[in-house]
Motif scaffolding. Structure first.
Motif, PDB file in Angstrom:
ATOM      1  N   VAL A 160      -3.619  -0.244  -2.261  1.00  0.00           N
ATOM      2  CA  VAL A 160      -2.375   0.419  -2.655  1.00  0.00           C
ATOM      3  C   VAL A 160      -1.258  -0.612  -2.795  1.00  0.00           C
ATOM      4  O   VAL A 160      -1.056  -1.464  -1.914  1.00  0.00           O
TER       5      VAL A 160
ATOM      6  N   GLY B  31       2.924   2.220  -3.572  1.00  0.00           N
ATOM      7  CA  GLY B  31       2.580   3.623  -3.562  1.00  0.00           C
ATOM      8  C   GLY B  31       1.541   4.045  -4.578  1.00  0.00           C
ATOM      9  O   GLY B  31       1.187   5.232  -4.666  1.00  0.00           O
ATOM     10  N   GLU B  32       0.988   3.093  -5.343  1.00  0.00           N
ATOM     11  CA  GLU B  32       0.007   3.394  -6.385  1.00  0.00           C
ATOM     12  C   GLU B  32      -1.353   2.826  -6.009  1.00  0.00           C
ATOM     13  O   GLU B  32      -1.461   1.664  -5.621  1.00  0.00           O
ATOM     14  N   ARG B  33      -2.388   3.646  -6.120  1.00  0.00           N
ATOM     15  CA  ARG B  33      -3.741   3.162  -5.836  1.00  0.00           C
ATOM     16  C   ARG B  33      -4.268   2.415  -7.051  1.00  0.00           C
ATOM     17  O   ARG B  33      -4.414   2.988  -8.127  1.00  0.00           O
TER      18      ARG B  33
ATOM     19  N   ASP C   6      -3.530   1.260   6.879  1.00  0.00           N
ATOM     20  CA  ASP C   6      -3.080   2.508   7.487  1.00  0.00           C
ATOM     21  C   ASP C   6      -3.809   3.674   6.829  1.00  0.00           C
ATOM     22  O   ASP C   6      -4.815   3.463   6.132  1.00  0.00           O
ATOM     23  N   ARG C   7      -3.319   4.891   7.004  1.00  0.00           N
ATOM     24  CA  ARG C   7      -4.044   6.054   6.491  1.00  0.00           C
ATOM     25  C   ARG C   7      -4.046   6.110   4.962  1.00  0.00           C
ATOM     26  O   ARG C   7      -4.866   6.820   4.355  1.00  0.00           O
ATOM     27  N   ASP C   8      -3.137   5.365   4.314  1.00  0.00           N
ATOM     28  CA  ASP C   8      -3.135   5.303   2.850  1.00  0.00           C
ATOM     29  C   ASP C   8      -4.192   4.348   2.319  1.00  0.00           C
ATOM     30  O   ASP C   8      -4.592   4.446   1.156  1.00  0.00           O
ATOM     31  N   GLY C   9      -4.624   3.400   3.160  1.00  0.00           N
ATOM     32  CA  GLY C   9      -5.597   2.407   2.738  1.00  0.00           C
ATOM     33  C   GLY C   9      -5.109   1.011   3.053  1.00  0.00           C
ATOM     34  O   GLY C   9      -4.299   0.805   3.971  1.00  0.00           O
TER      35      GLY C   9
ATOM     36  N   VAL D  45      -2.732  -1.690   2.178  1.00  0.00           N
ATOM     37  CA  VAL D  45      -1.436  -1.678   1.503  1.00  0.00           C
ATOM     38  C   VAL D  45      -0.882  -3.100   1.421  1.00  0.00           C
ATOM     39  O   VAL D  45      -0.743  -3.784   2.447  1.00  0.00           O
TER      40      VAL D  45
ATOM     41  N   TRP E  38       2.149  -4.489   1.277  1.00  0.00           N
ATOM     42  CA  TRP E  38       3.486  -3.952   1.521  1.00  0.00           C
ATOM     43  C   TRP E  38       4.599  -4.861   1.022  1.00  0.00           C
ATOM     44  O   TRP E  38       5.713  -4.403   0.740  1.00  0.00           O
TER      45      TRP E  38
END
Length: 284
Positions: free
Chosen positions: A22, A25-27, A49-52, A54, A56
Motif C-alpha cells: 500500500v 492509501g492505494e493498493r 499493519d492491518r492494511d498490509g 505500507v 508510509w
C-alpha cells in the motif's frame, strides 16, 4: 498433460500467502507475508499493519517517489532482502502503464507483486501445407529459462518507451527484423496471468502481436539472447505446448491464444471455453 494445465501453471498462487503493498492509501501490489515482515523490521520506511505492507514515507511527487524507492531498493540489496537489480525501470500501477505511481526496478517488481508488462510476437509463415511458426531457443546463459523455447520476439516493456518503439527494438535485437518489418506486426490483444515465483508474485500483462513473414525470411539474433531458430508446423508447436515443458512458461499462453484466433483450436476442444477465459485471468 493438457493445454488447460499450462494456463493453470501460469495462475498458481495462494492469496493467503500475501499481504497488500500500500502506498498513499492505494493498493499497488501484493507481497509475501514473510518478506513484508522482514521488510517492516529492517527498513524504517515501511510498516506492517492491518492494511498490509505500507510505505508510509512515500513522497507525493512521481520523480521524488521514484528516486526514494530506488534508494530503498539499493539498501534492500545490501541487506540481502532482494537480489541484484536489472537497472531497468518498470511502472508501478494498479491499472495501465499510463497510470504509474512511481518506478521500480524490473528485478524487484515480483518482490512487491506489482504488475509487469511485456510484448510477444508470433512470427508465422503461410505454406501450402498450412501455417508454420518461427520459434526461438533461448541462449543457455539466460538468467531465466535457459535453453527453453521462446517466441521469435518477446521482451519486457520498460518505462519511458512506447509500445511501437520497444517492439522495433526487440524485433531487431532478437530476430534481425528492420523497423519497417516490425511496424507490420498486428496488435491482436493481450493475455494476463498471475503466478507465484521464487522472488514473489507476478501479475503480468503480455501484449500480443502477429507478424506474417515471407517464406524466404531467416531470423538472426543480434544480442546473444537466442541460441537457435526453428520454423515448425503449428501442429508440431501445439503438440510441444500440450505435451512438454519445453517452452518458457508464459509463451504457452500466447501460443494457445494464437491457435484459438486462427481456428486451430476450436469449440470441439473439450476445454475450449476454459481456455478462452483462462487467457485473461483477473489481476489482483
Amino acid at each position: 498433460m493438457s493445454l488447460l494445465e499450462k494456463i493453470h501453471a501460469c495462475n498458481h498462487w495462494d492469496p493467503a500467502d500475501y499481504v497488500p503493498f500500500v502506498v498513499a492509501g492505494e493498493r499497488l501490489g501484493l507481497t509475501r507475508r514473510g518478506f513484508a515482515e522482514a521488510l517492516a523490521a529492517e527498513d524504517r520506511d515501511f510498516r506492517l499493519d492491518r492494511d498490509g505492507l505500507v510505505w508510509w514515507s512515500a513522497p507525493t511527487e512521481f520523480d521524488a517517489r521514484s528516486a526514494q524507492f530506488a534508494a530503498i531498493l539499493a539498501r534492500l540489496v545490501d541487506a540481502g532482502l532482494i537480489g541484484p537489480l536489472h537497472r531497468e525501470p518498470y511502472p508501478v500501477t494498479a491499472g495501465g502503464r499510463g497510470q504509474a505511481r512511481f518506478l521500480i526496478d524490473r528485478a524487484a517488481a515480483p518482490c512487491f507483486g506489482v504488475r509487469a508488462f511485456g510484448q510477444h510476437l508470433n512470427g508465422y509463415v503461410r505454406t501450402a501445407a498450412g501455417l508454420e511458426l518461427w520459434v526461438a531457443r533461448r541462449a543457455w546463459d539466460r538468467r531465466h529459462y535457459p535453453g527453453h523455447l521462446d517466441h521469435l520476439v518477446a521482451g519486457g516493456l520498460p518505462w519511458g518507451v512506447s509500445l511501437s518503439e520497444n517492439l522495433r527494438k526487440e524485433c531487431h535485437e532478437e530476430a534481425g527484423l528492420d523497423p519497417e518489418q516490425a511496424d507490420r506486426a498486428r496488435p491482436v490483444g493481450a493475455v494476463t496471468y498471475c503466478r507465484a515465483s521464487t522472488s514473489g508474485l507476478k501479475p503480468d500483462v503480455i501484449y500480443c502481436y502477429d507478424l506474417e513473414l515471407p517464406a524466404d525470411f531467416v531470423p538472426h539474433c543480434t544480442d546473444g539472447e537466442v541460441a537457435a531458430f526453428y520454423r515448425w508446423p503449428v501442429d508440431e508447436v501445439l503438440a510441444i505446448v500440450r505435451d512438454s515443458d519445453d517452452f518458457k512458461l508464459n509463451c504457452n499462453l500466447v501460443i494457445i491464444d494464437f491457435l484459438i484466433r486462427h481456428g486451430l483450436i476450436g469449440p470441439e476442444e473439450p476445454d475450449y471455453l476454459a481456455l478462452v477465459q483462462g487467457l485473461r485471468a483477473p489481476l489482483p
